[in-house]
Design a protein around this motif. Structure first.
Motif, PDB file in Angstrom:
ATOM      1  N   ARG A  38     -25.542  22.616 108.351  1.00  0.00           N
ATOM      2  CA  ARG A  38     -25.320  21.547 107.378  1.00  0.00           C
ATOM      3  C   ARG A  38     -24.946  22.151 106.026  1.00  0.00           C
ATOM      4  NH1 ARG A  38     -30.702  18.151 108.569  1.00  0.00           N
ATOM      5  NH2 ARG A  38     -31.382  20.284 109.075  1.00  0.00           N
ATOM      6  N   THR A  67     -21.215  21.392 108.199  1.00  0.00           N
ATOM      7  CA  THR A  67     -21.200  20.064 108.808  1.00  0.00           C
ATOM      8  C   THR A  67     -21.789  19.040 107.858  1.00  0.00           C
ATOM      9  OG1 THR A  67     -23.420  20.052 109.807  1.00  0.00           O
ATOM     10  CG2 THR A  67     -21.667  21.184 111.027  1.00  0.00           C
ATOM     11  N   ASN A  68     -21.569  17.772 108.193  1.00  0.00           N
ATOM     12  CA  ASN A  68     -22.202  16.662 107.492  1.00  0.00           C
ATOM     13  C   ASN A  68     -23.679  16.570 107.873  1.00  0.00           C
ATOM     14  OD1 ASN A  68     -20.043  15.039 106.004  1.00  0.00           O
ATOM     15  ND2 ASN A  68     -19.072  15.394 107.982  1.00  0.00           N
ATOM     16  N   GLY A  70     -21.115  18.306 114.274  1.00  0.00           N
ATOM     17  CA  GLY A  70     -20.042  19.160 113.803  1.00  0.00           C
ATOM     18  C   GLY A  70     -19.142  19.709 114.884  1.00  0.00           C
ATOM     19  N   ASN A 120     -15.993  18.015 113.986  1.00  0.00           N
ATOM     20  CA  ASN A 120     -15.634  18.359 112.597  1.00  0.00           C
ATOM     21  C   ASN A 120     -16.436  19.562 112.126  1.00  0.00           C
ATOM     22  OD1 ASN A 120     -14.514  18.134 110.027  1.00  0.00           O
ATOM     23  ND2 ASN A 120     -16.034  16.659 109.329  1.00  0.00           N
ATOM     24  N   TYR A 122      -7.603  11.661 105.990  1.00  0.00           N
ATOM     25  CA  TYR A 122      -8.607  12.687 105.740  1.00  0.00           C
ATOM     26  C   TYR A 122      -8.119  13.639 104.644  1.00  0.00           C
ATOM     27  CZ  TYR A 122     -10.308  11.450 110.477  1.00  0.00           C
ATOM     28  OH  TYR A 122     -10.756  10.807 111.587  1.00  0.00           O
ATOM     29  N   ASN A 165     -15.390  11.623 115.952  1.00  0.00           N
ATOM     30  CA  ASN A 165     -15.657  12.472 114.800  1.00  0.00           C
ATOM     31  C   ASN A 165     -16.716  11.865 113.886  1.00  0.00           C
ATOM     32  OD1 ASN A 165     -14.930  14.793 113.228  1.00  0.00           O
ATOM     33  ND2 ASN A 165     -13.932  13.417 111.783  1.00  0.00           N
ATOM     34  N   THR A 166     -17.659  12.700 113.431  1.00  0.00           N
ATOM     35  CA  THR A 166     -18.626  12.326 112.403  1.00  0.00           C
ATOM     36  C   THR A 166     -19.296  10.985 112.719  1.00  0.00           C
ATOM     37  OG1 THR A 166     -17.115  13.435 110.880  1.00  0.00           O
ATOM     38  CG2 THR A 166     -18.972  12.304 109.899  1.00  0.00           C
ATOM     39  N   GLU A 171     -21.743  12.837 118.343  1.00  0.00           N
ATOM     40  CA  GLU A 171     -20.426  13.439 118.109  1.00  0.00           C
ATOM     41  C   GLU A 171     -20.064  14.340 119.284  1.00  0.00           C
ATOM     42  OE1 GLU A 171     -18.324  16.328 114.731  1.00  0.00           O
ATOM     43  OE2 GLU A 171     -20.261  15.366 114.329  1.00  0.00           O
TER      44      GLU A 171
END
Length: 404
Positions: free
Chosen positions: A31, A88-89, A113, A116, A351, A376-377, A381
């Motif tokens: 993250r 990653t988010n 992730g 992404n 994006y 995605n996200t 995921e």
């Protein structure tokens, strides 16, 4: 038993090992702005060292590091850079699987992730592995960059470029479901404040209701397109969105007196724009739209929001006839027997990516093409195994096509 698969066009892929690589990368919690970002970069560097590549660690944003690997060619051909981010988010609600499990199940690879964009990062590492183990020799260099902090306005890629790493072409491996993205939007974030005057609900006819004005403004902003787009692809990137709205009493936006009319409203939003358009002009059009809900005692301000002082959020674009685009198109057609979708492909063209930095700060032409995107996200995921393996093959064919 090890299962290998290949074709006349692409090198053989050790499928078990390729899946193990992406799963191992997903199992590392990277993250953004956590220490494990750099731990993953160190792990990647170890993988590249084992392949006999020249490797470097590039500091980013003080305490973080990127991993760079170079496969040197003979020097007689063009060079190619691959770029992808390891961060990653955050984890959202709704997951039914371990976000860091790296599970392969039902034809998909799952994990936070993975779309992404760890599948893309693993794919270009595995493409180089397959080519080196196949005994290929290249004329041009291949440069692999694994960066941190893409979510902090590209601090990792900025550091790589500041350190002097360049190539004749690049492939940014953000998720596009293996389409060839040749145009994506630039971005500008903004804050709108509406100020009116409060009354008790019994006398609301005498008030200037900031919340009601915000409610009128929101659909206007969300429906916006902008003037000055260079072409059809640029227009396709245009979109604006209000992501948060708060209203209440005073600048503190107090919400403890619902019988009173809100005299202040605050909206945070983002606009996407294409080649030929500029953030300054986009903000001017947002201000014009905002002025339409003013009057009757409502005043408004619109200000740009910046992230850490970085303001380079320009659109990315590449000519569809550029050699790297044509090479990726040819590789896709050989693998799948159909033309590759190419251009300002939605939703990917909305994006942001480090491709903008590679183009505008690095001076390199390139294309965005990576596995994942559909899932995605989001909770659970995932990336299809087929797309991941095809990404490895596509990148291998692109390397041989560009670098010889």
């Amino acid at each position: 038993m090890t299962i290998c698969e290949g074709s006349a066009a692409a090198p053989a892929i050790d499928i078990h090992r390729a899946l193990a690589t992406v799963s191992a990368l997903v199992r590392q919690d990277t993250r953004t702005e956590t220490p494990s970002e750099s731990s993953a970069a160190l792990w990647i560097r170890g993988q590249m060292n084992a392949l006999g590549m020249e490797t470097h660690l590039v500091p980013a944003d003080g305490h973080r590091v990127n991993a760079v690997g170079i496969w040197r060619g003979s020097g007689s051909g063009p060079s190619l850079m691959f770029n992808g981010h390891l961060d990653t988010n955050p984890v959202t609600e709704g997951w039914t699987r371990d976000p860091w499990g790296g599970d392969v199940d039902g034809g998909h690879i799952y994990g936070l992730g993975v779309s992404n964009m760890k599948a893309g990062c693993a794919a270009y590492l595995e493409a180089v592995r397959a080519l080196r183990e196949d005994g290929r020799r290249l004329r041009g260099d291949v440069v692999l960059t694994f960066v941190v902090g893409e979510l902090q306005n590209g601090v990792g890629t900025r550091a790589v470029l500041d350190a002097g790493y360049r190539a004749d072409h690049f492939v940014n491996c953000e998720p596009t479901d293996l389409t060839a993205l040749t145009t994506h939007a630039g971005a500008v974030q903004f804050r709108i404040e509406l100020t009116g005057s409060s009354r008790h609900m019994s006398k609301r006819e005498e008030s200037a209701d900031a919340l009601a004005a915000a409610a009128r403004l929101l659909p206007l902003i969300n429906a916006m397109s902008f003037t000055g787009a260079a072409d059809r692809d640029a227009r396709a990137t245009n979109r604006a969105h209000i992501g948060s709205l708060r209203a209440g009493l005073g600048r503190q936006l107090l919400q403890s007196r619902p019988p009173q009319v809100a005299d202040v409203a605050e909206l945070h939003g983002s606009a996407r724009f294409g080649p030929g358009q500029e953030a300054k002009a986009v903000l001017a059009e947002v201000r014009e739209a905002t002025s339409r809900v003013c009057g009757d005692g409502i005043a408004a301000t619109v200000e740009e929001l910046t992230d850490g002082g970085h303001t380079l959020n320009r659109p990315f674009s590449t000519d569809r006839d550029n050699p790297v685009v044509r090479t990726v198109n040819t590789a896709y057609a050989r693998l799948r027997g159909t033309p590759q979708p190419t251009g300002a492909i939605q939703p990917y063209c909305f994006y942001g990516s480090d491709a903008s930095l590679l183009q505008h700060l690095g001076g390199m032409p390139g294309v965005v093409c990576g596995p994942g995107g559909k899932y995605n996200t989001m909770p659970d995921e995932r990336v299809s195994v087929e797309d991941y393996l095809d990404a490895i093959r596509l990148y291998a064919l692109t390397i041989t096509g560009i670098c010889g």
